[in-house]
Design a protein around this motif. Sequence first.
Motif, mmCIF file in Angstrom:
data_model
loop_
_atom_site.group_PDB
_atom_site.id
_atom_site.type_symbol
_atom_site.label_atom_id
_atom_site.label_comp_id
_atom_site.label_asym_id
_atom_site.label_seq_id
_atom_site.Cartn_x
_atom_site.Cartn_y
_atom_site.Cartn_z
ATOM 1 N N ALA A 122 -26.043 -2.272 -21.717
ATOM 2 C CA ALA A 122 -27.121 -2.956 -22.750
ATOM 3 C C ALA A 122 -28.340 -2.774 -22.184
ATOM 4 O O ALA A 122 -29.477 -2.528 -23.039
ATOM 5 N N ALA A 123 -28.806 -2.918 -20.807
ATOM 6 C CA ALA A 123 -29.991 -2.351 -20.572
ATOM 7 C C ALA A 123 -30.498 -1.025 -20.780
ATOM 8 O O ALA A 123 -31.635 -0.780 -21.217
ATOM 9 N N LEU A 124 -29.752 -0.115 -20.850
ATOM 10 C CA LEU A 124 -30.097 1.358 -21.274
ATOM 11 C C LEU A 124 -30.271 1.199 -22.757
ATOM 12 O O LEU A 124 -31.330 1.792 -23.284
ATOM 13 N N ARG A 125 -29.497 0.670 -23.627
ATOM 14 C CA ARG A 125 -29.555 0.732 -25.002
ATOM 15 C C ARG A 125 -30.936 -0.088 -25.324
ATOM 16 O O ARG A 125 -31.729 0.336 -26.258
ATOM 17 N N ASN A 126 -31.282 -1.096 -24.684
ATOM 18 C CA ASN A 126 -32.730 -1.815 -24.960
ATOM 19 C C ASN A 126 -33.633 -1.205 -24.350
ATOM 20 O O ASN A 126 -34.772 -0.887 -24.924
ATOM 21 N N ALA A 127 -33.540 -0.121 -23.472
ATOM 22 C CA ALA A 127 -34.586 0.721 -23.120
ATOM 23 C C ALA A 127 -34.973 1.619 -24.087
ATOM 24 O O ALA A 127 -36.214 2.295 -24.430
ATOM 25 N N VAL A 128 -33.747 2.148 -24.854
ATOM 26 C CA VAL A 128 -33.918 3.286 -25.570
ATOM 27 C C VAL A 128 -34.795 2.753 -27.101
ATOM 28 O O VAL A 128 -35.721 3.282 -27.310
ATOM 29 N N VAL A 129 -34.431 1.550 -27.241
ATOM 30 C CA VAL A 129 -35.178 0.654 -28.406
ATOM 31 C C VAL A 129 -36.413 0.797 -28.123
ATOM 32 O O VAL A 129 -37.378 0.914 -29.083
ATOM 33 N N ALA A 130 -36.767 0.263 -26.994
ATOM 34 C CA ALA A 130 -38.107 0.052 -26.590
ATOM 35 C C ALA A 130 -39.171 1.074 -26.344
ATOM 36 O O ALA A 130 -40.231 1.206 -26.352
ATOM 37 N N CYS A 131 -38.560 2.602 -26.665
ATOM 38 C CA CYS A 131 -39.220 3.878 -26.585
ATOM 39 C C CYS A 131 -40.105 3.953 -27.802
ATOM 40 O O CYS A 131 -41.074 4.806 -27.816
ATOM 41 N N GLU A 132 -39.916 3.355 -28.698
ATOM 42 C CA GLU A 132 -40.787 3.373 -30.083
ATOM 43 C C GLU A 132 -40.755 4.936 -30.540
ATOM 44 O O GLU A 132 -41.672 5.516 -30.527
ATOM 45 N N LEU A 133 -39.754 5.530 -30.752
ATOM 46 C CA LEU A 133 -39.626 7.000 -31.061
ATOM 47 C C LEU A 133 -39.936 7.084 -32.520
ATOM 48 O O LEU A 133 -39.460 6.705 -33.287
ATOM 49 N N THR A 134 -41.039 8.052 -32.691
ATOM 50 C CA THR A 134 -41.676 8.498 -33.885
ATOM 51 C C THR A 134 -40.654 9.330 -34.910
ATOM 52 O O THR A 134 -39.892 10.443 -34.079
ATOM 53 N N GLY A 135 -40.430 8.923 -35.993
ATOM 54 C CA GLY A 135 -39.798 9.836 -36.945
ATOM 55 C C GLY A 135 -38.335 9.346 -37.158
ATOM 56 O O GLY A 135 -37.576 10.093 -37.664
ATOM 57 N N VAL A 136 -37.675 8.509 -36.109
ATOM 58 C CA VAL A 136 -36.217 8.176 -36.209
ATOM 59 C C VAL A 136 -36.147 6.597 -36.816
ATOM 60 O O VAL A 136 -36.973 5.804 -36.721
ATOM 61 N N ARG A 137 -35.071 6.382 -37.016
ATOM 62 C CA ARG A 137 -34.553 4.996 -37.683
ATOM 63 C C ARG A 137 -33.679 4.237 -36.550
ATOM 64 O O ARG A 137 -32.526 4.671 -36.372
ATOM 65 N N PRO A 138 -34.262 3.365 -35.933
ATOM 66 C CA PRO A 138 -33.395 2.716 -34.660
ATOM 67 C C PRO A 138 -32.416 1.823 -35.552
ATOM 68 O O PRO A 138 -32.500 1.436 -36.588
ATOM 69 N N LEU A 139 -31.204 2.015 -34.863
ATOM 70 C CA LEU A 139 -30.301 1.150 -35.361
ATOM 71 C C LEU A 139 -29.933 -0.024 -34.655
ATOM 72 O O LEU A 139 -30.383 -0.200 -33.423
ATOM 73 N N ASN A 140 -29.312 -1.219 -35.362
ATOM 74 C CA ASN A 140 -29.172 -2.521 -34.540
ATOM 75 C C ASN A 140 -28.391 -2.382 -33.365
ATOM 76 O O ASN A 140 -27.628 -1.926 -33.225
ATOM 77 N N VAL A 141 -29.018 -3.127 -32.452
ATOM 78 C CA VAL A 141 -28.435 -3.352 -31.082
ATOM 79 C C VAL A 141 -27.832 -4.606 -31.261
ATOM 80 O O VAL A 141 -28.464 -5.812 -31.126
ATOM 81 N N GLY A 142 -26.417 -4.629 -31.025
ATOM 82 C CA GLY A 142 -25.910 -5.929 -31.229
ATOM 83 C C GLY A 142 -25.137 -6.360 -29.933
ATOM 84 O O GLY A 142 -25.274 -5.739 -28.780
#
Length: 310
Positions: free
Chosen positions: A290-310
């Motif tokens: 879960a911590a790794l998933r949250n870290a990916v979301v926090a990267c604010e990646l340009t040009g991609v569409r983040p998917l919901n982290v449940g």
Amino acid sequence: MTLTELRYLVAVARELHFGRAAEACHVSQPTLSVAIKKLEEELDVKLFERGGNEVSVTPLGQEIVRQAQTVLEQANAIKDIAKRGRDPLAGPLRLGVIYTIGPYLLPRLVRQVIERTPQMPLLLQENFTHKLLEMLRTGELDCAILAEPFPDTGLAIAPLYDEPFRIAVPAAHRLAAKTELSAEALKQETMLLLGNGHCFRDHVLEVCPESARFASGAEGIQKSFEGSSLETIKHMVASGMGITVLPALSVPQPPEQHPHLRFLDFTAPVPSRRVVLAWRRSFTRYEAIAALRNAVVACELTGVRPLNVG
């Protein structure tokens, strides 16, 4: 028998070479060979067929290797349970990433993990999808960031983001003035591809199937060149050798910082790939995932569409 001997056994079965297995286990080849011989004597079975430089696993050896992998995974689970009791995030997380994601995601992801969970350093491994899946299965990796689709191996999967594809052309190319192109418009162009083994190569071939024809008389793309990495291919495009298709994260930001390339969008429907986090269902450090998933979301990646982290 010992867990160390079982680790040596699994390494030889994976590498099919005693020297490479010893190197992977950070021991000398004689040490590894003696341990394997001792294990064979204790079990009174032949685990490997040896012939010159060729090594193969015997049918009975394959069953024993599978059981050894299970034993090693369960032994690691005992350690993980103990760590979770103290701090669920304590200790390294062994993360695999495919080659076409690693260079563009990892610099940002590592910074996020250091800031958020400094007690959980990432031990990183870049490789092809099939190799990372094997390392997950054998317990050498805890989790991996991959692009779908890949063979169903019974892994737990969490979607991270959808990544659209873009087109890269030389700055002097006749198409460079365009802002978007259809896949159909690429048919008459020389396409530069990654070599075999890269899943992104297969993604591009889905968008531009003509590039798989290779016959000089085939309709559509007449030539196809291969590169070892996306960065190599971008340099090849910049030199005028052809055009290519790239995942969005590999496009420099801002795109204008690459003076010899122009990056174009696809017209709808825009081809893309889904990037996911995969791990063994038996892996016990749920909080680390879960911590790794949250870290990916926090990267604010340009040009991609983040998917919901449940």
